[in-house]
Design an enzyme around this catalytic site. Sequence first.
Site, PDB file in Angstrom:
ATOM      1  N   HIS A   6       0.833  -1.295   0.105  1.00 58.22           N
ATOM      2  CA  HIS A   6      -0.110   0.037   0.076  1.00 58.22           C
ATOM      3  C   HIS A   6       0.893   1.215  -0.185  1.00 58.22           C
ATOM      4  CE1 HIS A   6       0.369  -0.041   4.504  1.00 58.22           C
ATOM      5  NE2 HIS A   6       0.282   1.091   4.487  1.00 58.22           N
TER       6      HIS A   6
ATOM      7  N   ASP B 180       0.188  -7.615   1.605  1.00 52.95           N
ATOM      8  CA  ASP B 180       0.900  -6.027   1.890  1.00 52.95           C
ATOM      9  C   ASP B 180       2.211  -6.055   1.867  1.00 52.95           C
ATOM     10  OD1 ASP B 180       0.527  -3.459   1.587  1.00 52.95           O
ATOM     11  OD2 ASP B 180      -0.057  -3.424   3.843  1.00 52.95           O
TER      12      ASP B 180
ATOM     13  N   SER C 298       4.694   2.672   7.989  1.00 52.93           N
ATOM     14  CA  SER C 298       4.232   1.362   7.141  1.00 52.93           C
ATOM     15  C   SER C 298       5.561   0.951   6.360  1.00 52.93           C
ATOM     16  CB  SER C 298       3.149   1.791   6.342  1.00 52.93           C
ATOM     17  OG  SER C 298       1.980   1.885   6.996  1.00 52.93           O
TER      18      SER C 298
END
Length: 443
Positions: free
Chosen positions: A94, A124, A198
């Site tokens: 993402h 992911d 992230s």
Amino acid sequence: MLGSISRLFITVLLVVFSSSSYSHDVPPTGVASLAPMLENVTPAVVNISVTKVRQVRATQYWGVFPPLENRRGTSAGSGLIVDAENGYVVTNHHVIDEAEKIVVTLLDRREFEAAVVGSDPETDVALLRIDASDLQELDLGNSDELRVGDFVVAIGNPFGFGQTVTSGIVSALGRTGLDSRNFENFIQTDASINPGNSGGPLVDLSGKVIGINTAIIGSEGSIGIGFATPSSMVASVLEQLIEHGQVSRGVLGISIQNVSSQDVDIYRLESLNGAFVTDVVEGSSADRAGLQVKDVIVAIDGVEIADANSLRAQLGLRRVGEIVKVKFVRDGATRNVEAAIADTSDIYRSDQIPQLNGVDLADINSTHSNYRYVQGKGVVVDEIQASSNAYNKGLRKNDIITHLNRVRIGSLREFYDSVQGEDADEIRILRVFRNGRTYPILF
């Protein structure tokens, strides 16, 4: 008195760290510190800046159907170098999804434009490559050995501030339920993870990577509940991304759901653990192995299955053709069979759907020209016969089916499950993405 309490506090702190199975350093001052470990780890952690182009409807337009126009924006994330020789950098899917340009910044402030080697939306995980020398890499540890209470450290680029370190413990293991469409087996931690973290590493006290920081609860910032993808899952995905540029994910040919308390009584189960089989595709590997509706799968290759998401995560890491040992309960008795992991297209065949005779469907992958415009989710029309009913309705090769009966479709499995089985819905309308626009296909 206060001096005694201070000495006692330092002693207790040292005992906590010395009782850990992880290595650490205690400076001559007697103060425990993570600094020596971090000095070895942080040079391999990178900041990632992404330029994205999104297609939106023009706002200044007087017609009925405003045209699409491109708008650029930037976002930030984190990553880690896992192979210094080849310049491989791991981050989240993402973080780089829909990226037009990706820039990786090292701790020493060197900047490099990165190329995407491959990406897997369902875990992911994404793999980038930079052309750089004098890199430092991190080793992936064994997340299967983690225990609740183990100390961990999260490193990343929160809010774009630059490299930041936070610490905490493993709060829980095997967390699922954040996104039912994906393969989940998260490590939960109370180490502060914020937007921008992230893709950064979650490391143990020896500096081994045991997870990739992936998600937080809420959008404002850390509330002490963060999630990381386990290193064992990351390692499996990276192997395929390096080899093929994408993950070829197989299936058994079953539909499953969580075990209910009523199921425990009716089917003489010992607990709520396991995945309840609600459908078996005729002719699938599960069917050939003898699995039946109402079986409860409790283990795969000796790994216990907690619920339906747990089973999806286990099967999602297996390659096509791999043989797995399935342990299940039927009529109160425990049984074991072996089944082969099959290719999705071998089981989910559109020729089993009358309205789609003459149409071959496939999961979308990152090589499709419109991949980023549909966020990596959808079903691609791989082939279509000009004489088919679907062609006459307007469906075309390379169309991406994004909605079935106005419901978003993420994968071929989701599409098939919606039109097969006891609760099947008849196809009334498909929404497809083609050449920058969406079109309805009415049946």
